[in-house]
Design an enzyme around this catalytic site. Structure first.
Site, PDB file in Angstrom:
ATOM      1  N   HIS A 140      16.172 -48.311 -38.896  1.00 59.70           N
ATOM      2  CA  HIS A 140      15.443 -50.291 -39.775  1.00 59.70           C
ATOM      3  C   HIS A 140      13.797 -49.899 -39.775  1.00 59.70           C
ATOM      4  O   HIS A 140      13.158 -50.304 -40.515  1.00 59.70           O
ATOM      5  CB  HIS A 140      16.595 -50.996 -39.367  1.00 59.70           C
ATOM      6  CG  HIS A 140      16.041 -52.215 -39.818  1.00 59.70           C
ATOM      7  ND1 HIS A 140      16.267 -53.284 -40.925  1.00 59.70           N
ATOM      8  CD2 HIS A 140      15.015 -53.330 -39.541  1.00 59.70           C
ATOM      9  CE1 HIS A 140      15.454 -54.742 -41.179  1.00 59.70           C
ATOM     10  NE2 HIS A 140      15.117 -54.113 -39.841  1.00 59.70           N
ATOM     11  N   GLU A 141      13.299 -50.359 -38.400  1.00 60.98           N
ATOM     12  CA  GLU A 141      12.293 -50.774 -38.043  1.00 60.98           C
ATOM     13  C   GLU A 141      11.320 -49.470 -38.240  1.00 60.98           C
ATOM     14  O   GLU A 141       9.410 -49.579 -38.721  1.00 60.98           O
ATOM     15  CB  GLU A 141      12.303 -50.678 -36.260  1.00 60.98           C
ATOM     16  CG  GLU A 141      13.024 -51.969 -35.063  1.00 60.98           C
ATOM     17  CD  GLU A 141      12.430 -53.067 -36.150  1.00 60.98           C
ATOM     18  OE1 GLU A 141      11.461 -53.643 -36.709  1.00 60.98           O
ATOM     19  OE2 GLU A 141      13.354 -54.533 -35.837  1.00 60.98           O
ATOM     20  N   HIS A 144       9.878 -49.712 -41.689  1.00 61.93           N
ATOM     21  CA  HIS A 144       8.956 -50.668 -41.821  1.00 61.93           C
ATOM     22  C   HIS A 144       7.786 -49.957 -41.457  1.00 61.93           C
ATOM     23  O   HIS A 144       6.767 -49.799 -42.650  1.00 61.93           O
ATOM     24  CB  HIS A 144       8.939 -51.681 -40.718  1.00 61.93           C
ATOM     25  CG  HIS A 144      10.426 -52.844 -40.958  1.00 61.93           C
ATOM     26  ND1 HIS A 144      10.513 -53.344 -42.430  1.00 61.93           N
ATOM     27  CD2 HIS A 144      11.482 -53.264 -40.231  1.00 61.93           C
ATOM     28  CE1 HIS A 144      11.648 -54.437 -42.434  1.00 61.93           C
ATOM     29  NE2 HIS A 144      11.563 -54.494 -41.084  1.00 61.93           N
ATOM     30  N   GLU A 215      13.746 -57.289 -45.550  1.00 66.47           N
ATOM     31  CA  GLU A 215      14.081 -56.390 -44.310  1.00 66.47           C
ATOM     32  C   GLU A 215      15.475 -55.538 -45.723  1.00 66.47           C
ATOM     33  O   GLU A 215      16.153 -54.979 -44.645  1.00 66.47           O
ATOM     34  CB  GLU A 215      14.268 -58.053 -43.982  1.00 66.47           C
ATOM     35  CG  GLU A 215      13.665 -59.117 -43.015  1.00 66.47           C
ATOM     36  CD  GLU A 215      13.324 -57.807 -41.521  1.00 66.47           C
ATOM     37  OE1 GLU A 215      14.226 -57.120 -41.614  1.00 66.47           O
ATOM     38  OE2 GLU A 215      12.246 -57.703 -41.156  1.00 66.47           O
TER      39      GLU A 215
END
Length: 321
Positions: A140-141, A144, A215
């Site tokens: 997920h990070e 980004h 997100e």
């Protein structure tokens, strides 16, 4: 550089529109300050200094504020191994790996581009998550970073920071300036405060709207890259539940960086304030992961009506030795 993270045209469109609108706001704000303060040099120096500090040093500022430190492979070998594996799968540069000593379970990514990025996890997160769950959070990070929305959020928040600083400066100047100011000066200061407050409010709403979508985009990209949306859903459920049990006073310091976190340090699900939140609700995130899980033919995601796979084994990303 193009990574193998699934591209998101809607995210790109939203980032472009947000930056365009904030750019217009930025030009108007600077012009208003120059007219009101009658000193273009003061305005340029102030705006330039804040931009350089926030954009080029955002990773260091975030790490310092969250008590994070860069860690080498010898100290956290399993954590580095997970990041190495995900970067190899995604075909992207490996970011700097950092760990924060905070007990609050969370993670964040920062940096101006994929070649100057930092991914940081807290010891509270490492202690609570299973390996598959940790992999989902790190994916997920990394998404980004790959989507470059970390840099966009950093640039977008810059205008709000400047406006906030101007409001504080003008307020304290008016408060402690003494009685020597004439009526015109008081009007100018009041106008500066009003314009800055309006700019801050508009940038605040634009950034929050973009943050909520990014997100969801990161959840989606991470789930598709790892092929295990249920593990990411399990991590979301676990982390959100544990943060809710942390006293609010212990979360206040962390809340300034909510836009960068895996999940917000609010300790509760938003009600009416969801319109001003940096993150979508836990329910929205789990529903999306449930749909992806069904598309991939995976077991049902926890919290969406079935049992999920949360990964096997113990949290093995901790400190070596």
């Amino acid at each position: 550089m193009r990574s193998r993270f699934r591209s998101d045209r809607r995210l790109t469109l939203r980032m472009t529109i947000t930056l365009f609108l904030l750019g217009l706001l930025y030009v108007g704000f600077v012009a208003a300050l120059i007219v009101l303060l009658k000193s273009w040099l003061l305005v340029v120096v102030l705006v330039g200094a804040v931009f350089v500090a926030q954009f080029w040093f955002s990773d260091r500022i975030a790490l310092f504020a969250m008590r994070g430190r860069v860690v080498e492979r010898a100290e956290y070998p399993e954590l580095h191994a997970v990041v190495d594996r995900l970067c190899a799968i995604a075909d992207m540069p490996k970011p700097v790996v950092a760990v924060s000593g905070m007990d609050m379970p969370n993670a964040f990514a920062t940096g101006r581009d994929p070649d100057h990025a930092v991914v940081c996890v807290t010891t509270g997160l490492l202690r609570r998550l299973e390996p598959a769950e940790l992999e989902g959070v790190l994916a997920h990070e990394l998404s980004h970073v790959a989507h470059k929305d970390v840099a966009v959020i950093t640039v977008a928040s810059f205008l709000g920071v400047v406006a906030g600083l101007v409001v504080r400066f003008a307020f304290y100047s008016q408060l402690f300036g003494g009685g020597r100011r004439d009526q015109n000066t008081a009007v100018v200061l009041a106008t500066v405060i009003g314009v800055s407050a309006a700019v801050y409010a508009i940038s605040f709403l634009l950034i929050r709207a973009l943050s909520r979508y990014r997100e969801l985009a990161a959840d989606r990209a991470a789930a598709l890259l790892t092929g295990r949306p249920s593990a990411l859903a399990a991590a979301l459920t676990k982390v959100s539940g544990d943060i809710a049990r942390i006293p609010t006073k212990d979360l206040r310091t962390a809340q300034a960086f909510n836009a960068f976190y895996f999940t917000p340090a609010t300790g509760k699900e938003p009600g009416v304030e969801r319109f001003f939140s940096t993150h979508p609700s836990l329910e929205q995130r789990l529903e999306q992961l449930g749909r992806i899980s069904a598309e991939l033919g995976e077991a049902a995601v926890p919290g969406t009506g079935g049992a999920g796979t949360g990964g096997a084994g113990t949290g093995g990303a901790g400190k070596a030795g």
